[in-house]
Every structure is written in C-alpha cells, then in structure tokens.
Enzyme design. Structure first.
Site, mmCIF file in Angstrom:
data_model
loop_
_atom_site.group_PDB
_atom_site.id
_atom_site.type_symbol
_atom_site.label_atom_id
_atom_site.label_comp_id
_atom_site.label_asym_id
_atom_site.label_seq_id
_atom_site.Cartn_x
_atom_site.Cartn_y
_atom_site.Cartn_z
ATOM 1 N N ASP B 36 61.830 -39.195 23.048
ATOM 2 C CA ASP B 36 62.340 -39.241 24.426
ATOM 3 C C ASP B 36 63.798 -39.672 24.483
ATOM 4 O O ASP B 36 64.444 -39.567 25.525
ATOM 5 C CB ASP B 36 61.479 -40.178 25.282
ATOM 6 N N ASP B 286 92.729 -5.261 48.489
ATOM 7 C CA ASP B 286 92.049 -5.422 47.208
ATOM 8 C C ASP B 286 90.590 -5.854 47.379
ATOM 9 O O ASP B 286 89.716 -5.486 46.604
ATOM 10 C CB ASP B 286 92.833 -6.496 46.431
ATOM 11 N N GLY B 421 87.961 -3.639 42.139
ATOM 12 C CA GLY B 421 87.992 -2.484 43.014
ATOM 13 C C GLY B 421 88.767 -1.290 42.483
ATOM 14 O O GLY B 421 88.209 -0.211 42.291
ATOM 15 N N MET B 422 90.042 -1.447 42.190
ATOM 16 C CA MET B 422 90.884 -0.329 41.766
ATOM 17 C C MET B 422 90.364 0.231 40.447
ATOM 18 O O MET B 422 90.292 1.436 40.244
ATOM 19 C CB MET B 422 92.322 -0.806 41.619
#
Lengths: 424, 545
Positions: B36, B286, B421-422
């Site tokens: 433990d 963007d 994105g682009m």
C-alpha cells in the site's frame, strides 16, 4: 562457507508488494494473462507502478472485490476468467493472491482449480503484500510453472537457466554456453507457456536472478536436479565465476581470466570513477547483494547494503564475497536516513519512492527498481551495469553547481515549501 | 465482482495522502501491508517532490497477523521523532480494515506529544475524492475557531491540493486576479496550510472554492457556521471568469467591502492588453471550421462542466457527448450541462467510456489519461482535461485552467489538438496535400510491447518501458502500439472490398484511420456487411468527407 554477519531491523522501509513483478512477467511470457484477485487498491497500484498509463491493452487485470463480495469466503471468478479467455486468448492464466483475500482466508488453490481447464490452466501464485515483496513473486510464478516442465531422463545432462530475462539476454547465454560446450535445455520461464524446458536429475539449474530460491529448492527436491551455487552473472567478476562454476558442473575446467581482464579493461573509465566512492544500497529488489559485490570489486566502498531478505544458502557465494560490508535485512528507513546523514555517501541506490526526495536532500541517488529489468547479465551486460551507476554521478557532476542551491527547491512541494536538508 | 483494468479515482488512503502531503506538519500513517506504500511513489514521481511525501506505511505483515502484533504505536513514535508533525492522521487499508482492530487504542499506546486522528475511511465505501474531501472538511471543522474578521477584506482559497489537476497553476491564476482586484488572501488550504492556518479560516470575508471535488464542503461549512460567504463557481473560460469576478465583488459588497473594478486590461500579463485572446481568436475566419468539429468530454465534475461550456459557448464547437466518473456529482453536472448534453454518461468503468467514444468518433476527445489510450486506439484527437494524469501532464510552465490565463491555455490546447481548417480544405481538394507517406505496415495481430529489459535500452521508439520510473522525461514519450483493429462496437464488423480499400488508400494517412472508422460506422448503421466502393462513395456523400 563464510558466515557474513548481518543486522536485522524492523522492516519499516518503503517498497511495493509482489504484484509489481507482473510488470515484467506478463511481457516475458507472451501468451499469459495475470489476474489478481484483489481490490481497488491493487488496481490503483498496478496502474501507477507499471507505467500502465501507456499500455492500451494490458494482459493483466484485477478481479475486483467490492463490499458485497467480502461476505463470501470463496468468491466466484468464473465470469472474469471467461471474459479474459474471450478477449485475450491466453495459453495460461496466473491467479495472484493479494492482501484482502488473504485476510478473508480465500482458499486459492481450490479457487484456481475450479476454473482451470487442461486447455487453459489457471495457476495460483502467492503474491500478497502481507508476505511477498516486489520481486519475490517471480519466484511464486516460476514455482507454479514447475509441474508444466516435462520430466527429463537422468542421462539428459543439460543446463536450464532460471529467471526471466529478455530474449536478447537469453540468446547471449545460449551462445556463450555453446561456445563453452555446455548443452542447454532451455530457460525457466520461456517466452511461451508451451516451451518450458525438460528438467530431471541430470539437469543443472543455473539461477540468473538472485530472488528465486524457492523455485531452485523445489526443483532440487522434486526433480533431483543440481542447483548451481556460484556468483550471479553480473559484472566481469560474477560472470567469470558463473561460467567457470557452471562448466565445472559439466566436468570442464575453464579459465576465463583473460576474458574477465578484458571486460574490466573495457570499463576502466567507469571503474576509475567508482573507485573509492561511498555507495549506499537502500533499495528493495533483492538484487542488492550481487550489485554491491560488483561495486566492491570495482573498488567502491559499500557503506551499507540493505536488502529485504538474505538467504544464506542461495546467496552463499555473494555473502562470502561481501565479507566486511555492513549488511542489513528488513531495514528501518528512519535509521537509514540518519546513517546517510552521518556517512554522506556519494551515491545511493534506492526505491523509486525515495529517489527524488533523496536527491532533494543534496545527495546523488538513483532508482534501484530498474535493475529488475535492465539488461545487465553476462558479458554483454557489463557496460549497461557499470554505466547504470556512473551515469547519475557523471550527470550530476556536469550540472551547473548554481542549480544545487536549495533556493531552486522552494515552493516545489506544498507540504515542504521552504528550504530543506537531510539534517533538519 | 468485475474485471477492472484502469481506475479513474485512487483509493481512500491515496485521498488521505493527498491532504497530508498538501499541508505543512501533517503526516499520514497507513496501517497497511507493505504494497500500500505505492501511493508514495505517485507523489515522488508525478509531483517530483524534493522531500519525502508526508506519509508512512506502518507495515502489517502475515507474521504480524499470525502473532497478533501491531506495530502502529512504534511507527507513530518513529514518525514523531523524525518529522515532528502537529498532527498525524492514521488510516487503515482495504485489507486491515477487515481485521476490525481498535486503532484508537493502539494509537494512544504510542503516547505522542502531537495530535493523532484516527480517520475512519472505509475503502469499500469511499474512494480518493470522497476520502480527501471528507478528511479536509473534518479538519476544518475540528480546527476552525470563531474570531473577528481581518481588518481589510481577505479571502480563503480552498481546494488546491497535492496532485490536483494543474493545481499550482490555477492557484497562481487566482492569486493574480485577486491581486489585480486588490484583495488579499487570508488562507490557502489544504495547499501549504498548517493547522494554525485552518484555525484562521473564519477570519476571511469570503471563501473561494472552485472545485466540486475538494473544498466545497469546507467552504459551505464556513458559511453556515461562521457566516463567511462562499463563492463556489469555477472560472473556466472568459465569460465565466467575468461573471466570477462580478459575483466576487457582489459578495464582498454584501459583506461591506467596496472593491472597485479595474479596467480589464489590468488583468493581462503585461497590464495593457486584453486579458485573454480567446474572444477575438474565436471570431477569426480560421475558427469557422471548428463549428464542424464535435467534441466528447469526460472527466471529473468541475472540468467536464467547465470545458463543455467553454467549447460550445466560446469556441462554437458542437458537443457530441459528455460524462463524468464522479458519481456523487452527476446530478450537479447534469443540471449544469442542461441544454448542452442530453444523455450524460456516468460511469467509473473505462471500457464503457471507450465504447461510447468508439461509437461517437468525435473530432476531439477531452478526457483523462484513460481516454488518451482510447483515442490512440481509435486514432482520434485527444487532450487531457482532468485527472487521472500521466507525468506528461505535469509540466513546468504556467498552464492554468482557471481564469483569463486559463482560457488561453485551454483554447491553445484545443487548437493544436484538432486537425486544422485550411489544412483540411487542402486535403479535401488534393487528397494528400503533399504530406502523404507510405502506409505504415501494421502488425498482423495484437502487438505486444517488447520485454521490459529491451524497452529500457533499445532506441526503438515503439518499445514501451514497464515501470513508472520509465515514464519520465528521461524516456521519450512512448508511441502507443498501433491497435490491430478497433474493438467492434457492435457484433457485426463490415469487411472492406478490394476496390473500397484501394480508394481508402488515397485518403491521407493522418486522417485515414478516422475515415475508416466513420465509414465502418456508416456501414453498420445501414447494415452493409461489405464495404464496396459504392458504399464508400455513399458514405462520403452522407458524411460530407
């Protein structure tokens, strides 16, 4: 054989339990599954000590005991066994005990037998933290495998290497044995469950790891084989003795002194660095005796070698070589800290729990835990072994001393926000 | 009983350890078997503690049980002698609690100078979060004393704790905002607090407790018992931070302190800019593509609510789903996310979460370390927003989740995690946008990591170290083994015909896995057992990709 004097303390030191050895065993035995009958604690332990956080499909799991399961003294694990077979298709399942079912007095032999089939045996492995430390449960796993090693006839006189090592090290040992003309029957454990070596009265069992005395003893008693008593094959000194003593078992007198000298020569830069350095072993892997012996042979001063257990018969050759070194079994951590403050070692080998905090106290410390899976065996392992000790020393020596100012520890830990030192 | 692989929460004794290791001169003693003690390693490794974590295991062995000996009094004496704590918290483990020993009497036998508290944490009824929260609340109740308010308006900050998710960073962010407002801090707890600090809690004018998991109950107690008002919101995101500041000023005004609002630029790092770039960034062209990127969020209560709202309200992303493993906060999460999520997933079984992710195949997964596994397996984008964490989440630089600074950190993480994105347009137009590489050879069956010994020394990046020691910056971030095939979400898995497979190969490698998954999902929904070129085309048309 020389009787080294040892000190035995109260065992209040930082460590793990036997479940941790699952971390290397499940990878060694590639068609295995390790099932722990345990609690949330066991699952959290495995998750945090096995670097699990990076494995997507581990071949180990916990059959989780929840509150409702505590009243039944013999839990039913058949559903989990079926799930494991369905998901992972193992050849063998190891059923490991843990503290809670031990306290509940679960009858593990019967439990394993109730779900075992000839196609997929389920083997009981005692591993509970009440009785087993860290590396000891490899011994339990190998004991469980003994009935599956086919019997060998008395005229089959070959060596079986004992202890889990990776395939590269196993190849090294096979090749070295061939070079010396020693016939090899195999390794226990093998990489697959059905590749276990035959063992009989003609077999010489050569232990590669220092924590396997139960398996060695059982093999001697049940199969009548010979267990090699030598140094463990770590470092030029240990490796030479190991192979010379092993060859002697096959009636060959081999002199490897040139080989040993060449190996020392190759690591001279490192042994020069280690010579006269004060080394303190506060680790818990049961590898401490052979490692300390190697460092002593390098010319280092081992100021203390603490280790969980010493077996006077299994470790006899190592104990003889460690004559004069302070050996402590079941060490007390608080006392170790006082001794460290007094002796000011240059390097401490410790459990991963205490390593960073020890470094924080201004000493150089390194993980002892990794020796359980570093390729440090035999001639090929000499460089990995010696550099494991010198790497931390050399790196700390390179670091800009400005960074050793305690100011850089300020605020790093909420419970210890100020500057700290070992003496405080 | 069930088969468990990973756990979201730690154990009760880990929760106790987190409180002890947060506070000064408080020490936890675990009456437990040696294993433990592993919780110590989590602190020493993930928090890189330069001192020994404030917890000791009083080892219980099989021999002790057979002989009926109990080492607890001796351990307590040794701990007092070495660390001189003000308070020792004793707790049993999952195994020793079954022994039903009287630890109070055993602790009294030690005859210590310091206070000893035997904390009744039943590990079968509570886990890390409840154990930590209950212990901290008990400590506040035990030590907080009635007293006059501080002369000037001050606040308490409750909740930051050792191993808390970005806790140090959040604390810096909160302190920065308070400083800008001219409000002093009375006590931070449990982080860095002493018992004497807990006594001083009622002197504050207000308590800030941003986390649902820790500090909430203590803050509520201070309000009920001492009339110290509590601000229980988490300022995650720009708008929530503005509302949080407003509420803070309101509560202090009710308490009689007029806190003037400085210009917003005063909250920025340089003191002369917008305090966060998120509102403008979210409005740039963007970011339009993010309106087509669904996210799935899973984790603790605080972060799941904060992140889900942030993604939708401040970045305009659709929410594919959300869930939490903190079952006792599920109702609160559901209430907070009404209108954001219809069917909140509440589970602490990682397989269930993995199945939901496999089914949804979101563009972004915000989760814990477990969801990172799952996302690697299904080739999805994932960022970690909640514990449990990996050492890779314990970074040195200032990376808060709270406040204006936190909003920027979260937005950056979202942006860099998603496919952009682009880039996506170019891929759609030209297939590979010049970025394609030969397809990686996949292993024929479930790949297993190399044996540990090899993993440590071998330069091969796919080798994975075994023990937590290896999961440190010393070892390169391991690459997850490629999953042989995703686990089927439904019993029938469609197979790929050669013509469709050839078409799939023309999809750029870094989105191929996702396209494969989406098409398979489409095929399953439509009941196609074989994915032909026709099915693939239909799927592309349907899915718009």
């Amino acid at each position: 054989m020389h009787k080294a004097s040892t000190i035995r303390e109260d065992g209040l030191y930082h460590s793990f339990c036997g479940l941790v050895s699952v971390g290397w065993l499940y990878q060694k035995i590639k068609d295995s599954f390790f099932l722990i009958l345990g609690t949330h604690t066991c699952a959290h332990l495995l998750q945090n000590t096995l670097g699990v956080m990076i494995f997507a499909r581990p071949r180990f799991a916990v059959s989780l005991l929840e509150e409702a399961d505590l009243s039944s003294s013999q839990p039913d694990i058949s559903a989990q066994i079926e799930e494991i077979k369905r998901e992972h298709h193992p050849s063998v399942i190891f059923l490991l005990s843990s503290c809670t079912p031990e306290v509940m007095k679960v009858e593990f032999e019967g439990l394993a037998a109730s779900v075992s089939t000839p196609e997929v045996p389920v083997l009981f492995v005692p591993a509970s933290g009440l009785d087993y430390t860290f590396s000891q449960s490899e011994d339990s796993v190998l004991q469980a495998l003994i009935p599956f090693c086919p019997p060998a006839p008395p005229e089959d006189k070959r060596v079986v290497f004992l202890g889990s090592v990776n395939d590269a090290i196993a190849d090294d040992f096979s090749l070295e044995a061939a070079r010396l003309g020693i016939p090899v029957a195999g390794f226990l454990p093998a990489s697959h469950f059905h590749e276990l070596p035959p063992i009989g009265p003609g077999t010489v069992v050569a232990p590669l790891q220092p924590y396997l005395h139960k398996t060695a003893t059982q093999l001697r008693n049940e199969r009548g084989c010979t267990v090699l008593s030598s140094l463990f094959p770590f470092g030029p000194d240990g490796t030479r003795r190991f192979w010379e003593d092993l060859a002697a078992q096959f009636g060959m007198k081999v002199d490897l002194s040139d080989r040993e000298a060449a190996a020392w020569e190759r690591i001279k830069r490192h042994t020069d660095l280690l010579r006269g350095k004060k080394i303190f072993f506060a680790s818990d892997t049961l590898m401490e005796l052979p490692l300390a012996r190697f460092l002593k042979a390098c010319g280092a001063e081992v100021v203390e070698c603490s280790t969980p257990y010493i077996n006077r018969r299994f470790h006899a050759a190592e104990l003889a070589a460690l004559d004069g070194v302070r050996l402590v079994e079941q060490a007390n951590f608080h006392r170790q800290l006082r001794t460290i403050a007094e002796t000011k070692p240059d390097l401490i080998i410790s459990n991963i729990i205490t390593t960073n905090p020890l470094v924080g106290q201004g000493v150089v410390a390194k993980w002892g835990t990794e020796y359980c899976f570093l390729p440090i065996h035999g001639w090929a392992g000499v460089n990995a072994l010696v550099t494991s000790f010198t790497r931390a020393l050399e790196r700390h020596a390179k670091l800009d001393p400005l960074g050793s100012d305690p100011i850089w520890l300020t605020g790093m830990m909420p419970s210890s926000p100020g500057v700290i030192s070992l003496q405080s | 009983m069930r088969l468990a692989y990973w756990m979201y929460e730690g154990t009760a004794h880990h929760g106790v350890g987190r409180i002890a290791n947060s506070m000064r001169n408080v020490h936890a003693v675990f009456h437990a078997p040696q294993g433990d003690d592993y919780v110590n390693a989590i602190f020493a490794m993930l928090d890189r503690t330069p001192n020994f974590p404030a917890m000791t295991t009083s080892v219980v062995s099989g021999t002790d049980l057979a002989r009926g000996t109990i080492r607890l009094p001796e351990t307590l004496k040794q701990v007092e002698e070495r660390v001189h704590p003000d308070l020792i918290v004793v707790v049993a483990s999952c195994s020793t609690i079954l022994l039903q020993e009287n630890l109070e009497i055993a602790a009294q036998h030690a005859g210590l100078q310091c206070e000893v508290m035997v904390y009744d944490a039943n590990p079968y009824r509570m886990q890390e979060i409840v154990a930590a929260e209950s212990l901290f609340t008990d400590l506040v109740k035990r030590f907080a004393k009635p007293q006059p308010r501080t002369e000037r308006p001050t606040v308490n900050i409750l909740g930051p704790a050792s191993l808390g998710f970005h806790a140090r960073h959040d604390l810096i962010s909160l302190r920065r905002m308070l400083k800008t407002l001219g409000i002093e801090v009375n006590v931070v707890a449990p982080w860095g607090a002493t018992i004497a600090d807990l006594r001083r809690l009622p002197a504050a004018w207000l308590t800030i407790a941003p986390y649902r998991e820790l500090g909430l109950r203590a803050a509520t107690y201070l309000e009920e018992q001492f009339g110290v008002p509590a601000l229980l919101d988490a300022p995650i995101g720009v708008q929530p931070t503005l509302r949080w500041i407003e509420r803070l000023r309101e509560l202090l005004a009710q308490a009689g302190a007029n806190i003037p609002m400085p210009p917003l630029t005063a909250f920025s790092l340089d003191g002369m800019s917008a305090p966060s770039a998120v509102p403008w960034m979210a409005r740039t062209a963007d970011m339009d593509s993010f309106s087509g990127k669904p996210a799935f969020v899973f984790g603790d209560a605080t972060h799941v609510v904060g992140i889900t709202r942030f993604l939708r309200d401040e970045l305009g992303m659709p929410i594919a789903g959300a869930g939490t493993y903190v079952k006792h906060q599920a109702n609160w999460v559901r209430e907070q996310l009404a209108g954001y999520v219809d069917d909140l997933l509440v589970t602490d079984e990682f397989q269930t979460v993995a199945a939901r992710i496999a089914e949804l195949r979101p563009e972004l997964v915000c989760g814990t370390q477990m969801e990172r596994h799952t996302s690697r397996r299904y080739d999805l984008n994932c960022m970690v927003i909640s514990p449990p964490t990996h050492i890779e989440n314990h970074l040195l630089a200032y990376r808060p989740f709270l406040g204006f600074d936190g909003a920027d950190v979260i937005a950056d993480e979202v942006y860099t995690t998603c496919t952009l994105g682009m880039e996506k347009h170019l891929i759609d137009l030209f297939g590979d946008a010049g970025l394609d590489l030969p397809e990686k050879v996949k292993a024929p069956s479930t790949p297993e990591p190399a044996p540990a010994a090899i993993a440590i020394e071998s330069p091969k990046p796919a080798d994975e170290p075994v023990v937590a020691v290896a999961a440190t910056p010393a070892a390169p971030a391991p690459v997850a083994p490629p999953a042989a095939s995703p686990a089927p979400a439904t019993p029938v898995d469609p197979v790929w015909a050669a013509d469709a497979e050839a078409m799939l190969k023309k999809v750029p490698f870094f989105v191929r896995g996702r396209v494969r998954g989406n098409v398979e999902k489409y095929a399953r929904q439509r009941g196609h057992a074989v994915i032909t070129a026709q099915v693939l085309l239909a799927a592309k048309e349907e899915l718009g990709a």
